[in-house]
Structures are given as C-alpha cells and as structure tokens.
Design an enzyme around this catalytic site. Sequence first.
Site, PDB file in Angstrom:
ATOM      1  N   ARG A 244       0.841  -1.194   0.000  1.00  0.00           N
ATOM      2  CA  ARG A 244       0.000   0.000   0.000  1.00  0.00           C
ATOM      3  C   ARG A 244       0.875   1.242   0.000  1.00  0.00           C
ATOM      4  O   ARG A 244       1.919   1.267   0.669  1.00  0.00           O
ATOM      5  CB  ARG A 244      -0.894   0.035   1.248  1.00  0.00           C
ATOM      6  CG  ARG A 244      -2.081  -0.912   1.208  1.00  0.00           C
ATOM      7  CD  ARG A 244      -3.154  -0.399   0.261  1.00  0.00           C
ATOM      8  NE  ARG A 244      -4.285  -1.300   0.180  1.00  0.00           N
ATOM      9  CZ  ARG A 244      -4.387  -2.298  -0.680  1.00  0.00           C
ATOM     10  NH1 ARG A 244      -3.403  -2.549  -1.523  1.00  0.00           N
ATOM     11  NH2 ARG A 244      -5.466  -3.064  -0.701  1.00  0.00           N
ATOM     12  N   GLU A 273      -0.548   8.574  -4.996  1.00  0.00           N
ATOM     13  CA  GLU A 273      -1.085   7.935  -6.183  1.00  0.00           C
ATOM     14  C   GLU A 273      -2.360   8.663  -6.593  1.00  0.00           C
ATOM     15  O   GLU A 273      -3.161   8.994  -5.725  1.00  0.00           O
ATOM     16  CB  GLU A 273      -1.403   6.471  -5.827  1.00  0.00           C
ATOM     17  CG  GLU A 273      -1.065   5.457  -6.898  1.00  0.00           C
ATOM     18  CD  GLU A 273      -1.208   4.030  -6.389  1.00  0.00           C
ATOM     19  OE1 GLU A 273      -2.191   3.388  -6.760  1.00  0.00           O
ATOM     20  OE2 GLU A 273      -0.352   3.592  -5.609  1.00  0.00           O
ATOM     21  N   HIS A 291       1.192   0.352  -9.891  1.00  0.00           N
ATOM     22  CA  HIS A 291       0.186  -0.381  -9.100  1.00  0.00           C
ATOM     23  C   HIS A 291      -0.423  -1.522  -9.922  1.00  0.00           C
ATOM     24  O   HIS A 291      -1.633  -1.625 -10.091  1.00  0.00           O
ATOM     25  CB  HIS A 291      -0.911   0.568  -8.603  1.00  0.00           C
ATOM     26  CG  HIS A 291      -1.628   0.042  -7.394  1.00  0.00           C
ATOM     27  ND1 HIS A 291      -2.228   0.869  -6.476  1.00  0.00           N
ATOM     28  CD2 HIS A 291      -1.852  -1.221  -6.954  1.00  0.00           C
ATOM     29  CE1 HIS A 291      -2.790   0.147  -5.517  1.00  0.00           C
ATOM     30  NE2 HIS A 291      -2.568  -1.132  -5.790  1.00  0.00           N
TER      31      HIS A 291
END
Length: 316
Positions: A244, A273, A291
């Site tokens: 994460r 992000e 990602h």
Amino acid sequence: MKVLANDGISQSGIDALEKGGFEVITTTVAQEQLINYINEKDITVLLVRSATTVRKDLIDACPNLKIIGRGGVGMDNIDVEYAREQGRSVINTPAASSHSVAELVFGHLFGLARFLHNSNRDMPLEGDSNFKGLKKAYAKGTELKGKTLGVLGFGRIGQATAKVAIGAGMKVVAFDPFMDEANLELDFFDGQKLNFNIKTISKEDVLKQADFLTLHVPAQDDYVIGKPELEIMKDGAILVNAARGGVVDEVALVEAITSGKIARAALDVFEKEPKPEMQLLMNPALSLTPHTGAATNEAQDRIGTELAEQIISILK
C-alpha cells in the site's frame, strides 16, 4: 438484478454472473455521478477495484444496493463496517491475486539484483556508443539464491511471496503480529509437494537479517518502514513495496538510498497515487510499476469468478 462493475471485471466473471441471471454493466461512472447512476439504474451490486470509493454518503444514498464487492484484497476504499451495519454485504477476493503480486515482487527483485531497470533505460540510448561502459557499470549484480528475504506481513500474499523465494533458493524470515507460524506447501509440476514451516520472528530481527525486504501489510496510520527501520536494515539491502502507498516513508527511503544505506528499491504503490513524487520517478535506484501487482489475466479471471460465486451465493 443489475451488477455495476465500475472498475471493470473479467469476461469469466461476466459470464458467471450472466449465467446466474444477473445483468452486468461495465460502464465506468465518474465518482461524483455514481449515486445518481446507481439509483436511476436500480443497481443491486456495486463492484470496484481501487479507483472507485464507496463511502458513507453513497451507502446512505443508495438504499437498494445490497452488495459492495472489491476485486482484490484491501478494502481501504470502502467504509466496510458502516456498510455492514446498514445491512449491506461487503465481499472481496483475498486469495485470487496473491501469486500475481508475488511474481511482480520477484520481477522487481531479479531486475534490481542485476540492474535490469537501469539497463533497459540505458541500452536504447547508449548501447551502440557505450556498450563496454554499460557492461562495466552493470557488472556487479548479485544472485538471490542463498540470500535472505525478509517478509513483513505474512498473510496470503506474504506467504505466496515466500513460496517463490523458497523456490529460488532463498532463506525466508517473516514478521506478522497476528501469526506465530505458517505452513507453506509448494506444489511442483510432477505432482510432488514439499512443506516448509516458517516461524515468525520480531520485526527488528527481520530488518537486521534481510538482504531483501518485501512488505505485505494493510494500510495503517504510521509508516511501517521509516527512518528508524531503515537504519536497522543491512547496509546495501534492497526493498520492495507492493502493498500500500503510505506504509513506506518515501522521503526517508530516498535519503537512505542517497546515503548508500539502502542499495536500491522497488515501488508498485505510492503515497501520492496517481501522481507519484518526481524525485521517485526520476531516481535511477528505483524500479517502478504503476500499481500492477494483481494485474495479470489469470488473477483477474480468478477475481471475477470468485466475486460471481459470492454474489450468486448471497442473492440466489
């Protein structure tokens, strides 16, 4: 009944849902228009990945929504407890993408160990004019075999990553505050199986022992890896975060790389992000992916099928 897969779903998932009598809509609806769309189209099931958020306002405003599903593991983008308190079912697919993430971690690890992320940038630019120079620059690679992989977070993805490590001939050390040990079963092409029992140790001991470190932890308030943790790690260690954004202090990581404490690192997730800091994007010591940990065809097929099975089980 209608299912809105707002962030997409595999064809296998669509097929399974349609076979179960559901209408599947794969239109991507903007976040600010989602409430109106769900109510106007009388959506029963909302499926998301990481792009769409499902917060209290949406849950309150869409009384006919019975199921909220997350294609993947983490559900930080959904107000899970509140939804369940309101009588909605919240589902996810914790096991479907584990091996895909593990393989991405090792893609980064193999690449970092042999400077592939740099070579792939430099060869198109200098391969014809500076071949010998590049060969010398990237001649000090290292093997993973015989090295120690530290795993922080030893749930499904951490264990899947450990299995790949064992297959590569690495020693595995792991930390998980909720687990004392785990039994890993490795399946081979000829039907053989081998079992490995991994007893977890303290986080500090993992950091001290790891030549390579990988994180598989949920989102949390504080950094799992910050300046104090980086200082504990071996000189020249390599780190991967495919968990994460926000569990690694990116500023401290860059400082540790600049000082030489950490040799190189890989990031699949970022604090900011979808607009990572430029100092990360331009750093030659970083191997970067956008990602894509769970983004394999096989994982998406498993995710779609597993979501469909859960939905049919709940509503049929």
